[in-house]
Structure formats: C-alpha cells, structure tokens
Scaffold this active site. Structure first.
Site, PDB file in Angstrom:
ATOM      1  N   LEU A 172       0.833  -1.216   0.000  1.00  0.00           N
ATOM      2  CA  LEU A 172       0.000   0.000   0.000  1.00  0.00           C
ATOM      3  C   LEU A 172       0.859   1.255   0.000  1.00  0.00           C
ATOM      4  CD1 LEU A 172      -2.693  -1.107   2.587  1.00  0.00           C
ATOM      5  CD2 LEU A 172      -2.989  -0.857   0.119  1.00  0.00           C
ATOM      6  N   HIS A 174       5.088   3.022   1.226  1.00  0.00           N
ATOM      7  CA  HIS A 174       6.280   3.012   2.076  1.00  0.00           C
ATOM      8  C   HIS A 174       6.334   4.324   2.833  1.00  0.00           C
ATOM      9  CE1 HIS A 174       7.899  -0.358  -0.261  1.00  0.00           C
ATOM     10  NE2 HIS A 174       7.468   0.300  -1.329  1.00  0.00           N
ATOM     11  N   GLY A 178       8.607   2.172   7.685  1.00  0.00           N
ATOM     12  CA  GLY A 178       8.403   0.804   7.196  1.00  0.00           C
ATOM     13  C   GLY A 178       7.519   0.762   5.970  1.00  0.00           C
ATOM     14  N   ASP A 283       2.109  12.802  15.019  1.00  0.00           N
ATOM     15  CA  ASP A 283       2.417  12.681  13.591  1.00  0.00           C
ATOM     16  C   ASP A 283       1.161  12.977  12.760  1.00  0.00           C
ATOM     17  OD1 ASP A 283       4.102  12.311  11.487  1.00  0.00           O
ATOM     18  OD2 ASP A 283       4.146  10.118  11.592  1.00  0.00           O
TER      19      ASP A 283
HETATM   20  P1  ATP Z   1       5.598   8.201   7.611  1.00  0.00           P
HETATM   21  O1  ATP Z   1       6.415   6.971   7.652  1.00  0.00           O
HETATM   22  O2  ATP Z   1       6.420   9.443   7.610  1.00  0.00           O
HETATM   23  O3  ATP Z   1       4.545   8.210   8.668  1.00  0.00           O
HETATM   24  P2  ATP Z   1       3.516   7.578   5.709  1.00  0.00           P
HETATM   25  O4  ATP Z   1       2.399   7.811   6.679  1.00  0.00           O
HETATM   26  O5  ATP Z   1       3.252   8.003   4.302  1.00  0.00           O
HETATM   27  O6  ATP Z   1       4.848   8.270   6.190  1.00  0.00           O
HETATM   28  P3  ATP Z   1       3.266   4.764   6.272  1.00  0.00           P
HETATM   29  O7  ATP Z   1       2.637   5.072   7.573  1.00  0.00           O
HETATM   30  O8  ATP Z   1       4.294   3.710   6.233  1.00  0.00           O
HETATM   31  O9  ATP Z   1       3.941   6.065   5.671  1.00  0.00           O
HETATM   32  O10 ATP Z   1       2.109   4.418   5.255  1.00  0.00           O
HETATM   33  C1  ATP Z   1       2.371   4.211   3.891  1.00  0.00           C
HETATM   34  C2  ATP Z   1       1.066   4.334   3.109  1.00  0.00           C
HETATM   35  O11 ATP Z   1       0.266   3.190   3.349  1.00  0.00           O
HETATM   36  C3  ATP Z   1       0.207   5.507   3.536  1.00  0.00           C
HETATM   37  O12 ATP Z   1       0.560   6.653   2.827  1.00  0.00           O
HETATM   38  C4  ATP Z   1      -1.194   5.053   3.195  1.00  0.00           C
HETATM   39  O13 ATP Z   1      -1.514   5.443   1.891  1.00  0.00           O
HETATM   40  C5  ATP Z   1      -1.104   3.542   3.272  1.00  0.00           C
HETATM   41  N1  ATP Z   1      -1.802   3.036   4.483  1.00  0.00           N
HETATM   42  C6  ATP Z   1      -1.338   3.037   5.746  1.00  0.00           C
HETATM   43  N2  ATP Z   1      -2.212   2.479   6.592  1.00  0.00           N
HETATM   44  C7  ATP Z   1      -3.287   2.110   5.835  1.00  0.00           C
HETATM   45  C8  ATP Z   1      -4.556   1.485   6.124  1.00  0.00           C
HETATM   46  N3  ATP Z   1      -4.892   1.134   7.371  1.00  0.00           N
HETATM   47  N4  ATP Z   1      -5.416   1.269   5.102  1.00  0.00           N
HETATM   48  C9  ATP Z   1      -5.077   1.638   3.837  1.00  0.00           C
HETATM   49  N5  ATP Z   1      -3.919   2.231   3.512  1.00  0.00           N
HETATM   50  C10 ATP Z   1      -3.019   2.474   4.486  1.00  0.00           C
END
Ligand code: ATP
Ligand code: MG
EC number: 2.7.12.2
Length: 429
Positions: A172, A174, A178, A283
C-alpha cells in the site's frame, strides 16, 4: 488395485469423513463431513466453536503414528493432516480393518484472565461445555456457524495475530519507518493493513514496545483506526490494523471545502478522543488520515509507544512540513503541537513551503475559502502554542460546528468518485 493408483485424496473424495472432536477431560463429538478434501481450517474452528462455545480455540492437534501431537493452525497444515489421515485409512482398508475416525484435540485453552505473549487479555474459559458427555451428531446445523464467526471476530479483536495466519497481498505504501501491506487474515477472512517495520533492537525493548502498544486495544472510537494486534518475527514488528479502501488523504488533490469540513470534524473528534486518553498523536499529517468508501475518516500512526517512536527515530532523523515550530526548535511538545499539524494538514502543499520557524504563519489565499475555514486554520497555526484553540474550542469552532452533521454520504461519494477516476486513468489491469 485401481483406487490405490488414484492417490489417497482422490480415493477418499466420494467417501464421508468423520472427525472426532475430543473434549478436554471428557468425551468426544463425532462430526460427519461430506466434503472432506475441500474442508478448510476455518470450518473446523467454526465447528469446534460450537462444540466448545465457552472456550476460545485457535488451533487443534492430531496424533501421528507415534502418538506425537501435531498442531494445525492453517489450511496448509490442514491439508497435511488430511493427507496423513487418508494414508492411514488406506492402510486400514487394505488390512480389512474398521476405519477409525480422524481424531482432533482442540488446543488446550488457557485459564480465565491468562495473558498471551503480547500481554493481551484473552477470553478463555477452560473445561468442557454443556456437551460434557460423549455425543454423536450427524452434521451440525449450518445456521449456528454464524455464532462461531462472531466468536472468531472476538479472537481477532483480542489481538491473536501471528505471521502464519497472514497472507500478504499488495504493497500500500512506504513510509520512513516501514512498509504497509494489504493482507488477508486467514482465520477471520478479514482484509488488514499490516505495517512492517525493521527494528534491530533487544528482546527487552521488543517486550517494552509490545506492552506500550497494549493501550491500542483500549482505543475504541470510530475516528481511530481499528487495531487487531502486533507481533515480532525476528527483527521486524508487524502491526495489524483495519484496512481503509480509500487510502490516505495525501493522494487526494483539491478536496472541496464541504468534504474537507466533514473530514476535519472526524479528525478533530479523533484527536480529542486520543487527548482524552492522554495520548498525543505526534504525527498528524494527511498520510495518517485514512478514508473509506463508507465515508469514514480515521486517524492512524499515533505515537502510543515511546520506545517504538525512539527505535524508528534511530534510523530516521528529520523534520516534516507538518511539525509545529516549537517542535522543530526542540521545545516541549504538547496538544498545541498536534493542533498546529491539524491546521497545516488542511492547507495546500504550496503554502507549506513558506512555513519556516522565523517567518509568519502561512495563510490561506483570500477569497478562495470560506471565512470560518480560513479562521479555523489561522487559529490552529498561531505561532504561540498557547494561543491555539484548546480541544473544546476546536469542537466549538463555527467551521467544525457547521459540518458536524454526521453526513458520511458526502465523504463516501467523494471517495468513490475519486477512486473511480483513479481507476479510469490507470486503465484496465
Ligand atoms: P511516515 O512513515 O512518515 O509516517 P507515511 O504515513 O506516508 O509516512 P506509512 O505510515 O508507512 O507512511 O504508510 C504508507 C502508506 O500506506 C500511507 O501513505 C497510506 O496510503 C497507506 N496506508 C497506511 N495504513 C493504511 C490502512 N490502514 N489502510 C489503507 N492504507 C493504508
Ligand atoms: Mg503513516
């Protein structure tokens, strides 16, 4: 003999399979299955759930020829068990013996209140149920299967998650910490979002993170992402949450104000809820605001585990455009800092670029947005943390009040349309 050449499973396909469910410290229940080879692990758990309604069973065992117990926790392990059983049946047939039922032993349940390795309360009451004497049933009524799937949901909500029951599908996204995967939870049939973070830390720190994550089980708000459980495998932690089919807000362009207003209401309610539990989000940003086609808006990735935040910070040091000035300059972080990030999350990325500690706060272009919206953002982004609205002032702000009508259809229609547009731009798969 011809049927021997067909192999064990084929030879049995037309035959009825009898599974004898052994009840701890008691008798057994025989279950006649007409579709043996197609039987799924989940089906067996469902039936065990009906035989032992007061216990929470997540696995069962069978005995091999040496009498050693082998655990079954997945469809693959089920297949191995059935193929072993059919081979013993063939042997019995060849020797002209009576065919023995397949005996399974629901995995011994823990006494009430006992905690699993994640320190989570599990709803288990040991011992036999009302079926304390041996009984024989031809086949169990299918309507009662519903009850055990409710039971399964409870297992899920209690956080019994492990790697074996998860099938990873798409990536989905990065982040800095992670990767997030869409995954299928075999036991419950649920679709999950699993965040996998590589962490080279001691077992002691792993345990500390697990215990800090426990508070997530207490988070019960429709504005906060549902948490199903977390586990460590080697040097990585997997955090399982509810999957949101609309993804995060950062990928949506130009959100109309009447939609943004409803989203802002949900975000303010989610933050107010976290603050009431003495949790700071830490965050707040569009990628941590998730939407779905039902029109729900939920917050994710809030800093419940100091140790997790610290461990990730070791591999990533930096600031982001959504951080409050006092945080960038290393001063104390508080609710006010979350409020700043809330305000800036709803501004266009272009304006974010001006946002430097020494400069004035960014402002929304005049004329493009309503007066209450501009006022709301401006208030959230006051340079002095104490001048920003307190939680109850956020809820009482005219912009939030105006859109606090519980109208999920507005968000739902907007998410559906955006997904549709994205799909048509991508073309057929
Ligand atoms: P950071 O690491 O700085 O918080 P981020 O929020 O973009 O950045 P992640 O939290 O790793 O990174 O999430 C990556 C992506 O995965 C998100 O941008 C979102 O689009 C998707 N995502 C995360 N959680 C969910 C979820 N529960 N359902 C659907 N998509 C999700
Ligand atoms: Mg995130």
């Amino acid at each position: 003999m011809l049927w021997l050449a067909l192999g064990p499973v084929h030879a049995m396909e037309s035959q009825v399979l009898v599974i004898r469910i052994k009840i701890p410290n008691s008798g057994a229940v025989d279950w006649t299955v007409h579709s043996g080879p197609q039987l799924l692990f989940r089906d067996v758990l469902d039936v065990i759930g009906q035989v032992l309604p007061e216990a929470t069973t997540t696995a069962f065992e069978y005995e091999d020829e040496d009498g050693d117990r082998i655990t079954v926790r997945s469809d693959e392990e089920m297949k191995a068990m059935l193929s072993y059983y059919y081979s013993t049946v063939m042997e019995q047939q060849v020797n002209g013996q009576l065919i023995e039922p397949l005996q399974i032993f629901p995995r011994a349940c823990k006494p009430p209140g006992e905690r699993n390795i994640h320190g989570l309360k599990v709803n288990t009451r040991a011992g036999p149920s009302q079926h304390s004497s041996p009984a024989v049933s031809d086949s169990l009524p299918s309507n009662s299967l519903k009850k055990s799937s409710a039971e399964l949901k409870k297992i899920l909500a209690n956080g019994q998650m492990n790697e074996q029951d998860i099938r990873y599908r798409d990536t989905l996204g990065h982040g800095n910490g992670g990767t997030v995967y869409k995954a299928h939870h075999v036991l419950s049939g649920k679709i999950l979002a699993v965040k996998v973070i590589l962490l080279d830390i001691t077992l002691e720190l792993q345990k500390q993170i697990m215990s800090e994550l426990e508070i997530l089980y207490k988070c019960d708000s429709s504005y906060i992402i549902g948490f199903y459980g977390a586990f460590f495998v080697e040097n990585r932690i997997s955090i399982c949450t509810e999957f949101m089919d609309g993804g995060s807000l950062d990928v949506y362009r130009k959100i109309p104000e009447h939609v943004l207003g409803r989203i802002a209401v949900a975000v303010v309610k989610g933050l107010t809820y976290l603050w009431s539990l003495k949790i700071l989000h830490r965050d707040v940003k569009p990628s941590n605001m998730l939407v779905n086609t039902r029109g729900q808006v939920k917050l994710c990735d809030f800093g419940v585990s100091t140790q997790l935040v610290n461990s990730i910070a070791k591999t990533y040091v930096g600031t982001n455009a959504y951080m409050a000035p006092e945080r960038i300059s290393g001063e104390q972080y508080g609710i006010h800092s979350d409020v700043w990030s809330l305000g800036i999350s709803f501004m266009e990325p272009l304006q974010l670029l001006q946002c430097i500690v020494d400069e004035d706060s960014p402002v929304l272009p005049v004329g493009e947005f309503s007066e209450p919206f501009v006022h709301f953002i401006t208030q959230c982004m006051r340079k002095q943390p104490k001048e920003r609205p307190a939680p109850e002032e956020l809820m009482g702000h005219p912009f939030i009040m105006q859109f606090n009508d519980g109208n999920a259809t507005v968000v739902s229609m907007w998410v559906c349309r955006a997904l549709e547009e994205r799909r048509s731009q991508q073309g057929p798969p």
